[in-house]
Design a protein around this motif. Structure first.
Motif, mmCIF file in Angstrom:
data_model
loop_
_atom_site.group_PDB
_atom_site.id
_atom_site.type_symbol
_atom_site.label_atom_id
_atom_site.label_comp_id
_atom_site.label_asym_id
_atom_site.label_seq_id
_atom_site.Cartn_x
_atom_site.Cartn_y
_atom_site.Cartn_z
ATOM 1 N N GLN A 221 67.574 67.560 84.383
ATOM 2 C CA GLN A 221 68.100 68.339 85.505
ATOM 3 C C GLN A 221 69.053 69.397 84.964
ATOM 4 N N ILE A 222 68.704 70.660 85.121
ATOM 5 C CA ILE A 222 69.534 71.756 84.617
ATOM 6 C C ILE A 222 69.787 72.729 85.759
ATOM 7 N N ASP A 223 71.040 72.905 86.106
ATOM 8 C CA ASP A 223 71.426 73.800 87.197
ATOM 9 C C ASP A 223 72.331 74.901 86.641
ATOM 10 N N ILE A 224 72.058 76.134 87.029
ATOM 11 C CA ILE A 224 72.805 77.280 86.527
ATOM 12 C C ILE A 224 73.325 78.085 87.705
ATOM 13 N N TYR A 225 74.624 78.390 87.677
ATOM 14 C CA TYR A 225 75.287 79.078 88.782
ATOM 15 C C TYR A 225 76.125 80.238 88.260
ATOM 16 N N GLY A 226 76.586 81.050 89.192
ATOM 17 C CA GLY A 226 77.569 82.059 88.829
ATOM 18 C C GLY A 226 78.875 81.383 88.476
ATOM 19 N N CYS A 227 79.661 82.032 87.638
ATOM 20 C CA CYS A 227 80.905 81.420 87.145
ATOM 21 C C CYS A 227 82.083 82.338 87.466
ATOM 22 N N LYS A 228 82.959 81.862 88.324
ATOM 23 C CA LYS A 228 84.136 82.638 88.691
ATOM 24 C C LYS A 228 85.393 81.903 88.254
ATOM 25 N N LEU A 229 86.303 82.623 87.656
ATOM 26 C CA LEU A 229 87.531 82.063 87.111
ATOM 27 C C LEU A 229 88.249 81.184 88.128
ATOM 28 N N GLY A 230 88.441 79.915 87.767
ATOM 29 C CA GLY A 230 89.192 79.000 88.605
ATOM 30 C C GLY A 230 88.485 78.575 89.876
ATOM 31 N N GLU A 231 87.238 78.990 90.058
ATOM 32 C CA GLU A 231 86.521 78.691 91.296
ATOM 33 C C GLU A 231 85.098 78.218 91.006
ATOM 34 N N PHE A 232 84.960 77.303 90.070
ATOM 35 C CA PHE A 232 83.636 76.758 89.779
ATOM 36 C C PHE A 232 83.085 76.071 91.030
ATOM 37 N N THR A 233 81.821 76.336 91.337
ATOM 38 C CA THR A 233 81.200 75.728 92.505
ATOM 39 C C THR A 233 79.685 75.810 92.377
ATOM 40 N N ARG A 234 79.017 74.879 93.030
ATOM 41 C CA ARG A 234 77.557 74.921 93.093
ATOM 42 C C ARG A 234 77.075 75.842 94.221
ATOM 43 N N GLN A 235 77.986 76.474 94.904
ATOM 44 C CA GLN A 235 77.622 77.331 96.025
ATOM 45 C C GLN A 235 77.383 78.780 95.623
ATOM 46 N N PRO A 237 75.186 81.254 93.622
ATOM 47 C CA PRO A 237 74.001 81.499 92.795
ATOM 48 C C PRO A 237 74.314 82.517 91.712
ATOM 49 N N LEU A 238 73.674 82.373 90.570
ATOM 50 C CA LEU A 238 73.873 83.329 89.485
ATOM 51 C C LEU A 238 73.253 84.665 89.867
ATOM 52 N N THR A 239 74.008 85.745 89.644
ATOM 53 C CA THR A 239 73.512 87.087 89.943
ATOM 54 C C THR A 239 73.746 88.002 88.748
ATOM 55 N N ILE A 240 73.257 89.229 88.863
ATOM 56 C CA ILE A 240 73.460 90.222 87.801
ATOM 57 C C ILE A 240 74.901 90.694 87.743
ATOM 58 N N GLU A 241 75.710 90.298 88.729
ATOM 59 C CA GLU A 241 77.113 90.691 88.741
ATOM 60 C C GLU A 241 78.019 89.645 88.100
ATOM 61 N N ASP A 242 77.463 88.532 87.685
ATOM 62 C CA ASP A 242 78.265 87.477 87.053
ATOM 63 C C ASP A 242 78.329 87.699 85.549
ATOM 64 N N PHE A 243 79.543 87.859 85.031
ATOM 65 C CA PHE A 243 79.746 88.049 83.595
ATOM 66 C C PHE A 243 79.451 86.768 82.826
ATOM 67 N N GLU A 244 79.698 85.618 83.472
ATOM 68 C CA GLU A 244 79.438 84.323 82.860
ATOM 69 C C GLU A 244 78.574 83.471 83.784
ATOM 70 N N MET A 245 77.946 82.468 83.198
ATOM 71 C CA MET A 245 77.210 81.500 83.993
ATOM 72 C C MET A 245 77.780 80.102 83.777
ATOM 73 N N LEU A 246 77.677 79.298 84.823
ATOM 74 C CA LEU A 246 78.110 77.903 84.781
ATOM 75 C C LEU A 246 76.855 77.038 84.692
ATOM 76 N N VAL A 247 76.809 76.190 83.669
ATOM 77 C CA VAL A 247 75.628 75.369 83.409
ATOM 78 C C VAL A 247 75.984 73.893 83.548
ATOM 79 N N ILE A 248 75.153 73.171 84.290
ATOM 80 C CA ILE A 248 75.338 71.728 84.469
ATOM 81 C C ILE A 248 74.041 71.048 84.111
ATOM 82 N N ALA A 249 74.073 70.192 83.105
ATOM 83 C CA ALA A 249 72.850 69.549 82.610
ATOM 84 C C ALA A 249 73.008 68.040 82.642
ATOM 85 N N GLU A 250 71.947 67.369 83.102
ATOM 86 C CA GLU A 250 71.940 65.909 83.200
ATOM 87 C C GLU A 250 70.634 65.350 82.685
ATOM 88 N N TYR A 251 70.695 64.120 82.169
ATOM 89 C CA TYR A 251 69.483 63.445 81.682
ATOM 90 C C TYR A 251 68.681 62.879 82.829
#
Length: 251
Positions: A221-235, A237-251
């Motif tokens: 299970q690999i989920d990738i989201y937009g990454c905002k400073l101090g506001e990590f959330t699964r809500q 979605p990663l976009t072209i405006e996100d400088f970083e991405m947040l990655v969550i991986a599970e077995y």
């Protein structure tokens, strides 16, 4: 010869702790807690822990945390802060490509480019993911942030550099679309005011690459989201405006 990231963090504690990207600790730890359902029995490994901001906050909230970093100077500051805060944390000097752990942790975190993706080759970056995966228990979870290659792809390189440089740089068009690497010279000063001129090399990744790398390590299970400073959330979605991405991986 020291690599650029080793040279930078040899004497960069005070400046590091004032950087804008180190100011979102509370919200980021809130998210980490939600991801492990606030289970205090979870053992957590913080890779590239720096001066220990995530590790210390997690320990304050009752979790067992180990922090590793390549910089002894950063680790010394982390140890001092842990003592001042009154928490017990095992801070160890270690190379993220070859961590001394196997099947030990319920959660591994690598945040704010603490280790991945600063290596000078793709193989070395993969070794970091491989080492983190090896440190996890079979039902463990990996959470990390990394540079989002979609951003420079959809912006002019010059605008991309000017909008996102945290430091003074003497660079123009340095992003290589063939390798997704940004190689540039960084001008800054250490904590003593000594000028540093560093030849930096950072790797940007697109989601499909991250997905493939993690799948090859056995994550299902690999989920990738937009990454905002101090506001990590699964809500977010990663976009072209996100400088970083947040990655969550599970077995």
């Amino acid at each position: 010869m020291k690599k650029w990231y080793e040279e930078l963090f040899t004497n960069y504690v005070e400046k590091y702790e004032k950087e804008s990207f180190t100011q979102g600790t509370m919200g980021e730890v809130d998210f980490i807690e939600s991801e492990i359902k606030r289970d205090k029995s979870c053992r957590i490994l913080d890779v590239g822990c720096g001066t220990g901001r995530h590790a210390i906050e997690l320990a304050k909230r009752g979790y067992s945390v180990t922090g590793v970093d390549l910089s002894e100077n950063m680790l010394n500051r982390a140890r001092e802060k842990a003592i001042d805060t009154g928490v017990q944390i095992d801070f160890e000097k270690a190379d993220a490509r070859n961590l001394p752990f196997e099947d030990e942790f319920d959660l591994v975190i690598m945040l704010c480019e603490g280790a991945f993706p600063l290596m000078e080759t793709d193989q070395m970056n993969f070794q970091i993911l491989e080492s983190a995966a090896r440190a996890l228990k079979k039902d463990g979870k990996l959470i990390f942030t990394t540079l989002n290659g979609l951003y420079p792809l959809f912006h002019s390189v010059k605008d991309f550099i000017n909008a996102n440089s945290n430091y003074s740089t003497n660079r123009e068009n340095t992003f290589d679309l063939m390798t997704f690497r940004d190689r540039y010279q960084l001008e800054t000063e250490d904590d003593n005011g000594n000028k540093l001129l560093l030849d930096c090399d950072e790797r940007y990744y697109v989601p499909s690459e991250i997905n493939w790398l993690l799948k090859s390590l056995g994550f299902n299970q690999i989920d990738i989201y937009g990454c905002k400073l101090g506001e990590f959330t699964r809500q977010d979605p990663l976009t072209i405006e996100d400088f970083e991405m947040l990655v969550i991986a599970e077995y």
